[in-house]
Each structure stands twice: as structure tokens, then as C-alpha cells.
Design an enzyme around this catalytic site. Structure first.
Site, short mmCIF file in Angstrom:
data_model
loop_
_atom_site.label_atom_id
_atom_site.label_comp_id
_atom_site.label_asym_id
_atom_site.label_seq_id
_atom_site.Cartn_x
_atom_site.Cartn_y
_atom_site.Cartn_z
N MET A 62 43.77 41.32 24.74
CA MET A 62 42.53 40.64 24.86
C MET A 62 41.48 41.59 25.22
SD MET A 62 43.54 37.02 26.75
CE MET A 62 42.02 36.66 27.44
N LYS A 79 31.71 34.20 36.57
CA LYS A 79 32.23 33.08 35.89
C LYS A 79 32.70 31.88 36.96
CE LYS A 79 34.02 35.35 31.57
NZ LYS A 79 34.92 35.43 30.70
N ARG A 113 53.63 39.63 36.47
CA ARG A 113 54.00 40.39 37.53
C ARG A 113 54.44 39.65 38.85
NH1 ARG A 113 50.09 45.41 39.05
NH2 ARG A 113 48.72 43.49 39.77
P1 ATR Z 1 41.50 38.52 35.10
O1 ATR Z 1 40.36 37.65 35.29
O2 ATR Z 1 40.90 39.68 33.92
O3 ATR Z 1 42.58 37.61 34.44
P2 ATR Z 1 42.75 38.45 37.56
O4 ATR Z 1 42.48 37.08 37.76
O5 ATR Z 1 42.53 39.67 38.61
O6 ATR Z 1 41.79 39.17 36.20
O7 ATR Z 1 44.28 38.77 36.82
C1 ATR Z 1 44.62 39.91 36.50
C2 ATR Z 1 46.13 39.86 35.84
O8 ATR Z 1 46.56 41.15 35.16
C3 ATR Z 1 47.19 39.23 36.74
O9 ATR Z 1 48.12 38.41 35.89
C4 ATR Z 1 47.79 40.74 37.12
O10 ATR Z 1 49.05 40.34 37.57
P3 ATR Z 1 49.27 39.89 39.14
O11 ATR Z 1 49.00 38.38 39.31
O12 ATR Z 1 50.74 40.40 39.64
O13 ATR Z 1 48.34 40.65 40.23
C5 ATR Z 1 47.65 41.50 35.82
N1 ATR Z 1 47.88 42.94 36.16
C6 ATR Z 1 46.92 43.69 36.42
N2 ATR Z 1 47.47 45.05 36.36
C7 ATR Z 1 48.48 45.02 36.13
C8 ATR Z 1 49.45 45.91 35.76
N3 ATR Z 1 49.40 47.08 35.88
N4 ATR Z 1 50.70 45.50 35.15
C9 ATR Z 1 51.20 44.13 35.16
N5 ATR Z 1 49.99 43.19 35.36
C10 ATR Z 1 49.02 43.52 35.75
#
Ligand code: ATR
Length: 288
Positions: free
Chosen positions: A226, A71, A158
């Protein structure tokens, strides 16, 4: 005449992409609208997005859906961006225009909003919305949600700084929409129940629950994940235990596809019957 030579070619590009439901969805949309659309899938090596897209266009391709991990590549490849794609920083829809220009759009957020409002019947205007996550998926839905003029949009993550960065990025759009936009860590959110809580974290992928105050959920809350699958996600199960109504992201998938179809063809297919069909397929026991 029944050959595909009279049809306009589209595809979803990704890696992996074989599991994608987009060819099924767009096949149904083509049948429903009578548009001469031929839609397939295109697997590209992770470092070879551009040559694969160029070859597709040279072979007459008219447009692409773009999925993981391309993307951002698609965003860079487009020669013009829609405002929502520019805000998202990511493109899920490419359209090849007659002048050779490549229009990049992002229909994910629109798909989410439409699924919530039309399929699930929950208006976002005046609603209190809590968005969990601040990665690419979350960023892509902020502007389309603000366009619906909610009362409040609270973004928690987080990593609190990423939520704060989104709040800064969309401050003007929120002000224009008369929406209270705030965000940070899960511990800093405004108390009380929310009308809609959207899980945009990648947590459901590994069955982990994002941190969120239980008091944000109530019987009047729509808890939207989602992600989707054959079974409710951990987030949906958690929300149901607190009295909330759960929904997964299958409808968002169908509605983002419907909006992409509209971007390409100028004709808007009806997502609801395709969603019902896909839901039945997803819930059916898989063959042994
Ligand atoms: P995407 O394109 O799917 O949004 P991304 O840009 O890597 O993927 O973002 C992942 C999101 O999921 C982020 O908000 C991440 O939190 P951080 O910014 O703190 O990394 C969140 N996320 C992933 N695993 C998580 C978990 N186990 N608990 C809470 N938040 C999580």
C-alpha cells in the site's frame, strides 16, 4: 469566464500536506470530466482540525479529502457515515451537503480493490487473499475486499490480537460474502500460496519487512504494497525474489481519489491515464 469563482472548492486537509499528490490528481480529473472543480490543499495544526474545516465550509468549501493525522477527527466530525467509513472507523472523504449535513466516507479500500482488479487485472472474486497488518490501513480495506467475495481472507499481524479483533469485527460480513475469514500471528496462517498478498503494515516506511511465510508467495501471487515511492519497496523486492509479481500503492492513491470525486460530483473519472502520468513523474530523476 475563467475565474475560480464559478468553480466548486475542494481540498485535501492534513499535516503535513504540501507533498500531497491529490491536488494534481483532482486537477487532472476536473480537466478530464469538465467538472467545475477547484482543488487545493489545507494545512491544519494537529489540534485544530475542526476550526479549519468549519472555516473552509464557511468560505464555500464543498468537500475535503482527509489525510494523516486527521482521519479519525473526520470520522467524528461527519454527521452521516457510509457503511464502509463506519467499518473502517476512519474517514478520508467529507462532503458538505445542501442541508448542511456532513457526509463522511472512506474510499481507500475501494481504491485498493479497483487498482487490483481493474488496473492490475487480478479478480478478487474467489481469490485467496492474505492481508498483512491490522492497523487503520488494514481495517479500512477489509469490507471492500469482502464485498468482492474472495474465497479466503487471512489477516496476520505482529500483534496477533489486533488481527483477531478484525476477524471478529468482520465475521458477519465474511459470512454474508461466503468468505473464509481467519487471522492471528504470521506463524498461524494457512499453508499454501495466496493469489494476492497485501502489505498494509507501516513497515515500508522504515524499510522493514513484515513477518510472512515465504511459501505464501509464488509465481501466481500479486504482492501489493500500500506504500509507494520512486523505487520498489522492500516488500516488493522480497516478493519478486520469491517469484511473485509486485505492485505499489500509487494506483490505490489515484483510485481512492477517483472514488472521492465520484462521491462529490456523481461523475467517475478514469484513473488509468492519471496513474500513468503520475508514475512517469515519480520515476523521473529529480532535479539537482
Ligand atoms: P496505519 O494507519 O498506517 O495502519 P497503524 O494503525 O499504526 O497505522 O498500524 C500500523 C500497522 O503496521 C500495524 O499492523 C503494525 O503492527 P502492530 O499492530 O503489531 O503494531 C504494523 N507494523 C508497523 N511496523 C511494523 C514492522 N516493523 N513489522 C511488522 N508490522 C509492523
Amino acid at each position: 469566464m475563467s475565474g475560480n469563482e464559478a468553480r466548486d472548492r475542494y481540498a485535501v486537509i492534513g499535516n503535513p500536506v504540501g507533498h500531497s499528490k491529490s491536488p494534481f490528481i483532482h486537477g487532472r480529473f476536473a480537466a478530464q470530466t469538465g467538472e467545475p472543480v477547484d482543488y487545493g490543499h489545507l494545512l491544519a495544526p494537529v489540534d485544530a482540525f475542526v476550526p479549519h474545516v468549519r472555516a473552509f465550509i464557511e468560505a464555500g468549501g464543498r468537500g475535503l479529502n482527509v489525510t494523516v493525522p486527521f482521519k479519525l477527527d473526520a470520522h467524528a466530525f461527519a454527521t452521516t457515515l457510509s457503511p464502509r467509513a463506519a467499518a473502517a472507523g476512519a474517514v478520508n472523504t467529507l462532503r458538505v451537503d445542501a442541508d448542511g449535513g456532513i457526509y463522511g466516507d472512506n474510499t481507500d479500500g475501494f481504491g485498493l480493490v479497483r487498482d487490483i482488479e481493474v488496473n492490475l487485472g487480478v479478480p478478487l472474486k474467489g481469490a485467496r487473499i492474505l492481508l498483512l497488518g491490522a492497523g487503520g490501513a488494514a481495517r479500512g480495506v477489509v469490507l471492500p475486499m469482502l464485498d468482492r467475495a474472495p474465497h479466503t481472507l487471512t489477516i496476520v499481524n505482529r500483534t496477533a490480537e489486533k488481527a483477531e479483533a478484525l476477524v471478529a469485527q468482520f465475521a458477519q460480513a465474511a459470512s454474508d460474502a461466503h468468505c473464509r475469514l481467519a487471522g492471528g500471528s504470521a506463524r498461524a496462517i494457512e499453508a499454501g500460496q495466496y493469489d494476492v498478498i497485501v502489505n498494509a503494515t507501516a513497515g515500508s516506511l522504515d524499510a522493514s519487512l513484515p513477518e510472512c511465510d515465504d511459501r505464501a508467495f509464488g509465481t501466481g501471487t500479486l504482492a501489493y504494497d500500500m506504500m509507494y515511492g520512486a523505487h520498489p519497496t522492500v516488500f516488493m523486492t522480497h516478493a519478486a525474489g520469491l517469484g511473485a509479481r509486485g505492485a505499489d500503492g500509487l494506483g490505490m492513491l489515484v483510485e481512492q481519489a477517483a472514488e472521492s470525486f465520484y462521491v462529490w460530483r456523481g461523475v467517475r473519472p478514469d484513473g488509468a491515464p492519471v496513474l500513468a502520468e503520475l508514475r512517469a513523474l515519480l520515476s523521473a530523476p529529480s532535479p539537482a
